[in-house]
Scaffold this active site. Sequence first.
Site, mmCIF file in Angstrom:
data_model
loop_
_atom_site.group_PDB
_atom_site.id
_atom_site.type_symbol
_atom_site.label_atom_id
_atom_site.label_comp_id
_atom_site.label_asym_id
_atom_site.label_seq_id
_atom_site.Cartn_x
_atom_site.Cartn_y
_atom_site.Cartn_z
ATOM 1 N N ASN A 93 0.835 -1.213 0.000
ATOM 2 C CA ASN A 93 0.000 0.000 0.000
ATOM 3 C C ASN A 93 0.866 1.259 0.000
ATOM 4 O OD1 ASN A 93 -3.025 -0.486 0.105
ATOM 5 N ND2 ASN A 93 -2.282 -1.985 1.611
ATOM 6 N N ARG A 148 4.520 1.610 24.164
ATOM 7 C CA ARG A 148 3.724 2.578 23.392
ATOM 8 C C ARG A 148 4.136 4.019 23.659
ATOM 9 N NH1 ARG A 148 -2.582 1.798 22.244
ATOM 10 N NH2 ARG A 148 -3.034 2.574 24.322
ATOM 11 N N ILE A 155 -1.456 -0.090 17.531
ATOM 12 C CA ILE A 155 -2.604 0.777 17.830
ATOM 13 C C ILE A 155 -2.105 2.068 18.452
ATOM 14 C CG2 ILE A 155 -4.702 0.993 19.219
ATOM 15 C CD1 ILE A 155 -4.934 -2.121 18.938
ATOM 16 N N HIS A 187 -8.028 -0.856 5.882
ATOM 17 C CA HIS A 187 -8.345 -2.086 6.601
ATOM 18 C C HIS A 187 -8.956 -3.107 5.633
ATOM 19 C CE1 HIS A 187 -9.195 -4.449 10.162
ATOM 20 N NE2 HIS A 187 -10.382 -4.724 9.650
HETATM 21 C C1 GAR Z 1 -3.088 -4.783 4.100
HETATM 22 O O1 GAR Z 1 -3.985 -5.776 3.713
HETATM 23 C C2 GAR Z 1 -3.750 -3.831 5.083
HETATM 24 O O2 GAR Z 1 -5.092 -3.583 4.792
HETATM 25 C C3 GAR Z 1 -3.605 -4.608 6.371
HETATM 26 O O3 GAR Z 1 -2.320 -5.169 6.309
HETATM 27 C C4 GAR Z 1 -1.959 -5.382 4.947
HETATM 28 C C5 GAR Z 1 -0.642 -4.680 4.706
HETATM 29 O O4 GAR Z 1 -0.156 -4.943 3.426
HETATM 30 N N1 GAR Z 1 -3.762 -3.765 7.486
HETATM 31 C C6 GAR Z 1 -4.323 -4.154 8.624
HETATM 32 O O5 GAR Z 1 -4.735 -5.282 8.811
HETATM 33 C C7 GAR Z 1 -4.401 -3.094 9.698
HETATM 34 N N2 GAR Z 1 -5.186 -3.524 10.772
HETATM 35 P P1 GAR Z 1 1.001 -4.036 2.814
HETATM 36 O O6 GAR Z 1 2.113 -3.959 3.881
HETATM 37 O O7 GAR Z 1 1.454 -4.800 1.605
HETATM 38 O O8 GAR Z 1 0.433 -2.702 2.490
#
Ligand code: GAR
Length: 192
Positions: free
Chosen positions: A20, A68, A95, A112
């Site tokens: 992402n 945190r 978080i 998400h």
């Molecule tokens: C993605 O699917 C994102 O939506 C999820 O982790 C993955 C990261 O992929 N995020 C969560 O679950 C947050 N709670 P990436 O590192 O390839 O972007």
Amino acid sequence: MEKSSGKKNTAVLISGRGSNLRSLIKYSKTKKSFIRIVLVVSDNFSAKGLDYANKSNINNIVIKYSNRKSFEDRLFKILRRNNVDLICLAGFMRILSGKFIKKLNKTILNIHPSLLPKYKGLNTHDRAIQNKDKYSGATVHIVNDKLDSGKIILQKKIKILKSDTRKSLEKKVLKIEHRIYPKAVIKLLSSD
Ligand code: GAR
């Protein structure tokens, strides 16, 4: 956020793969982009996503997560120092506290992998398949002090096929994540 001031200084927070982040970098390089990614922060030294930041010469830093409070204190300082206006969580698996969010007082977005408010938290694809849901999808929302609960900016759904496994569903959802995160940023910033 004031639109008149040009592109928003943006920080992207990651924990791992960074696909992402890659899509946000790609968008940020387009002519009409509303954002300039000035910083990538990871809580994980071996996050693959750091390679994307390096390849695009984006300032990046790893903040070790021992607790945190110390993590958020360092994060706060570095976001301030870089004049960050917008924070995009992109696979960032920590978080942030309500106290931090309030003190920072900037827009924080998260992506998400579910159709929120369904399946907050982890293992979203397994839960959707186990419950025999007909649809899954991805959501971009504002981060508030409750997990995966802030205002939804954009959501897109896809069909779950009987043949789908966690892996195939994850792949399909990720593909739409890459499309909707930049779109959500555009939607948010063009309505300023
Ligand atoms: C993605 O699917 C994102 O939506 C999820 O982790 C993955 C990261 O992929 N995020 C969560 O679950 C947050 N709670 P990436 O590192 O390839 O972007």
